[in-house]
Design a protein around this motif. Structure first.
Motif, short mmCIF file in Angstrom:
data_model
loop_
_atom_site.label_atom_id
_atom_site.label_comp_id
_atom_site.label_asym_id
_atom_site.label_seq_id
_atom_site.Cartn_x
_atom_site.Cartn_y
_atom_site.Cartn_z
N ASP A 1 0.83 -1.20 0.00
CA ASP A 1 0.00 0.00 0.00
C ASP A 1 0.88 1.26 0.00
O ASP A 1 0.70 2.16 0.80
CB ASP A 1 -1.01 0.00 1.15
CG ASP A 1 -2.09 -1.07 0.99
OD1 ASP A 1 -2.11 -1.75 -0.07
OD2 ASP A 1 -2.93 -1.24 1.90
N ASP B 1 0.98 -4.51 -1.81
CA ASP B 1 -0.24 -5.21 -1.38
C ASP B 1 -1.30 -4.93 -2.45
O ASP B 1 -0.98 -4.93 -3.63
CB ASP B 1 -0.64 -4.80 0.03
CG ASP B 1 -1.72 -5.73 0.58
OD1 ASP B 1 -1.81 -6.87 0.13
OD2 ASP B 1 -2.49 -5.29 1.46
N ASP B 2 -2.52 -4.67 -2.04
CA ASP B 2 -3.61 -4.53 -3.02
C ASP B 2 -3.72 -3.13 -3.62
O ASP B 2 -3.93 -2.97 -4.82
CB ASP B 2 -4.95 -4.93 -2.40
CG ASP B 2 -5.22 -4.28 -1.05
OD1 ASP B 2 -4.27 -3.79 -0.40
OD2 ASP B 2 -6.39 -4.27 -0.61
N HIS B 3 -3.56 -2.08 -2.80
CA HIS B 3 -3.95 -0.75 -3.27
C HIS B 3 -3.04 -0.16 -4.36
O HIS B 3 -3.46 0.78 -5.03
CB HIS B 3 -4.05 0.23 -2.10
CG HIS B 3 -5.25 -0.03 -1.25
ND1 HIS B 3 -6.53 0.26 -1.65
CD2 HIS B 3 -5.36 -0.61 -0.03
CE1 HIS B 3 -7.38 -0.10 -0.71
NE2 HIS B 3 -6.70 -0.64 0.28
N ASP C 1 -0.67 -3.95 6.05
CA ASP C 1 -2.08 -4.06 5.65
C ASP C 1 -3.13 -3.60 6.64
O ASP C 1 -4.11 -3.00 6.24
CB ASP C 1 -2.39 -5.51 5.21
CG ASP C 1 -3.85 -5.68 4.80
OD1 ASP C 1 -4.29 -4.92 3.92
OD2 ASP C 1 -4.54 -6.54 5.35
CA CA Z 1 -3.97 -3.64 1.99
#
Ligand code: CA
Ligand code: FE
Length: 550
Positions: free
Chosen positions: A210, A272-274, A443
């Motif tokens: 992130d 990570d995801d973002h 996270d």
């Molecule tokens: Ca995350």
């Protein structure tokens, strides 16, 4: 090749009609057009050294400082470091204020901060295809050394950075200290934690994901509360296209505290995801978008990530694929197996979020790492000669019940949602006979310290290692020292030894006898200048895993 017939792979996602369509994801028609667009977006034409992919701009003709986004270094090896910068006189403009022409950049590496004893120098090309970013792999350096580096383009000299090489591979490195960071949503606060981290005496910084968030940033910079109109309107929508992601990195790197941390220490990064989209899983996006559409976006996000991070050539993306998992060594003191738990994971069970575990989440076929990465991790442990086996990764590894009643819900986005995957990793660690396992996590925007149990449902089972979860730099706003679920989590999870909900970072120091983790917090992030506090300190002894107050 002339700029006119040069096939810039970025054009596929630059094209105004695609961009307009992508903006309105409500109309899912976007990318029925994409057969051809995909082929273009997924081809990466890295211009080889010495070949011209566009006309050259003589650096002497630069009329404004191009080093607005600072410098960085990364992935230290015993004889080499990766140096990074980007040329962008006007960083909030899509073209960075430069024509679509390559620019030659000089670099130098010295033993001293005044650059009197230069040991290596050379020239690199900033290609417009890579947004005029520069990645230089400097070799033939001495192991275990601190170096200073800088770039020059025309009359402009970059800020100087400080970096270091890893100790010799076979050496008995005595100790190591690194910083841990994650989750730096720009519009939720100031990077005061980075200002403090820049002053720490650490060998490197691990970024656990992130680095940026895809969400819209308004003209006042959200809770940074800049004067109205400070930021251009184009930041005020979700990042979808390559241009969107590139501009967003420019916004983040315009922050002086982030630039100071990069200049002070080499970074080892994982995402990570973002950096792509909230809670995506492999080819499955958060929302109801077909995978072939999502992969276009993923290709854009991954490419912008490589361009803007201090990553080496093996991490160069190939369309929607980027091999981010990799291994670093600190002599025989520590082995770092940096994971990517986003790109290869099965979709979250039960529609994601906090859910009761059941047959869907417990399906043994489900994986968080993918098979290839899992084999690579466990095989690497079998061959490891390191005292400390450290696993920097993204999501919470240890079991986390959010209620004291049975059964309890668990987070389907973390390892709790992939229990078969976690079991294979723990069994692999045990079979490989590694003694000192340390998992590092981001996270969740809070600090946790966990003992990793062989069986989390049996508090008397063997402790196999420890997990240090670093809080966010800013994400979630100010936070609080004791979140409302503090008592519940501490009671429901006896292997949870520390929990703090403020922002900040962590430092970990390793030597032959023990590891020490310090959780550092700032009182607030919505204003500048917050002081730093050490909120908790723990040790774990080599050969006797388990967190004890320091
Ligand atoms: Ca995350
Ligand atoms: Fe986050």
């Amino acid at each position: 090749m002339t700029p006119a017939n040069h096939q810039d792979p970025t054009r596929a996602v630059h094209a105004p009609e695609l961009r307009a369509a992508a903006r309105n994801l409500g109309r899912r028609r976007f990318l029925t057009v994409t057969g051809a667009a995909a082929a273009l977006a997924f081809s990466v034409n890295l211009p080889s050294a010495g070949t011209a992919s566009a006309a050259e701009l003589d650096a002497a003709r630069l009329t404004a400082d191009p080093f607005t986004l600072g410098v960085a270094s990364g992935d230290p090896q015993p004889d080499s470091v990766l140096l990074w910068t980007r040329l962008a006189p006007l960083p909030y403009q899509a073209d960075g204020g430069l024509p679509a022409q390559r620019v030659e950049v000089d670099w130098e590496v010295a033993l001293d901060e005044r650059f009197r004893r230069v040991v290596r120098r050379g020239r690199a090309t900033a290609h417009p295809e890579f947004q005029h970013t520069v990645h230089v792999e400097v070799g033939h350096l001495a192991p275990g050394h601190v170096y200073h580096y800088r770039f020059r383009a025309g009359r402009y000299v970059s800020p100087a950075g400080r970096t270091r090489t890893a100790p010799a591979r076979a050496g008995r490195a005595a100790d190591l200290t690194f910083g841990l960071v994650s989750c730096q949503r720009y519009d939720q606060g100031y990077y005061t934690a980075y200002r403090h981290l820049a002053r720490e005496d650490v060998d490197f910084v691990l970024h656990l994901g992130d680095y940026l968030y895809e969400y819209a940033v308004n003209a006042t910079g959200g809770s940074r509360a800049y004067p109205a109109g400070t930021l251009p309107a184009h930041f005020n929508h979700e990042t979808v296209t390559l241009e969107d992601y590139r501009l967003r990195y420019a916004l983040y790197k315009s922050d002086p505290d982030l630039r100071a941390a990069h200049a002070a220490h080499p970074f080892v990064v994982t995402w990570d995801d973002h950096e792509t989209e909230n809670n995506y899983a492999g080819e499955t996006p958060e929302n109801d978008v077909p995978p072939e559409e999502f992969l276009i976006r993923r290709a854009a996000a991954y490419r912008a990530y490589w361009e803007n991070m201090p990553l080496r050539r093996p991490q160069l993306p190939d369309g929607p694929d980027l091999k981010l998992y990799r291994r670093l060594h600190w002599g025989r003191l520590a082995q770092f197996d940096v994971l990517d738990t986003r790109q290869y994971r099965s979709n979250q069970a039960y529609g994601d979020g906090w859910q009761f575990p059941g047959p869907e989440s417990e399906d043994p076929k489900r994986t968080l790492t993918g098979d290839a990465q899992e084999r690579w991790l466990i095989n690497g442990w079998h061959r490891s000669d390191a005292l400390w086996n450290v696993v920097p990764q993204q999501v919470t590894f240890s079991r986390r019940y959010n209620s004291t009643s049975t059964p309890s819900k668990v987070s389907m986005d973390s390892w709790d949602g992939y229990p078969a995957s976690r079991e294979r990793v723990l069994a692999g660690a045990q079979a490989a006979g590694i003694e000192n396992l340390m998992v590092l996590t981001g996270d969740v925007h809070v600090s946790y310290g966990f003992d990793i149990k062989r069986d989390f449902d049996d508090p008397d089972s063997r402790t196999l290692g420890t997990e240090i979860v670093t809080t966010s730099i800013t994400s979630g706003g100010n936070g609080s020292e004791k979140p409302s679920n503090w008592n519940t989590l501490m009671t429901a999870n006896p292997h949870l030894k520390f929990f703090n909900g403020l922002r900040g970072y962590a430092t970990v120091s390793l030597d032959r006898r023990s590891a020490r983790a310090d959780f550092k917090t700032v009182s607030h992030v919505t204003g500048e200048g917050a002081p730093l506090t050490t909120a908790g300190s723990f040790v774990t002894e080599a050969g006797e895993p388990g967190l004890k107050p320091a």
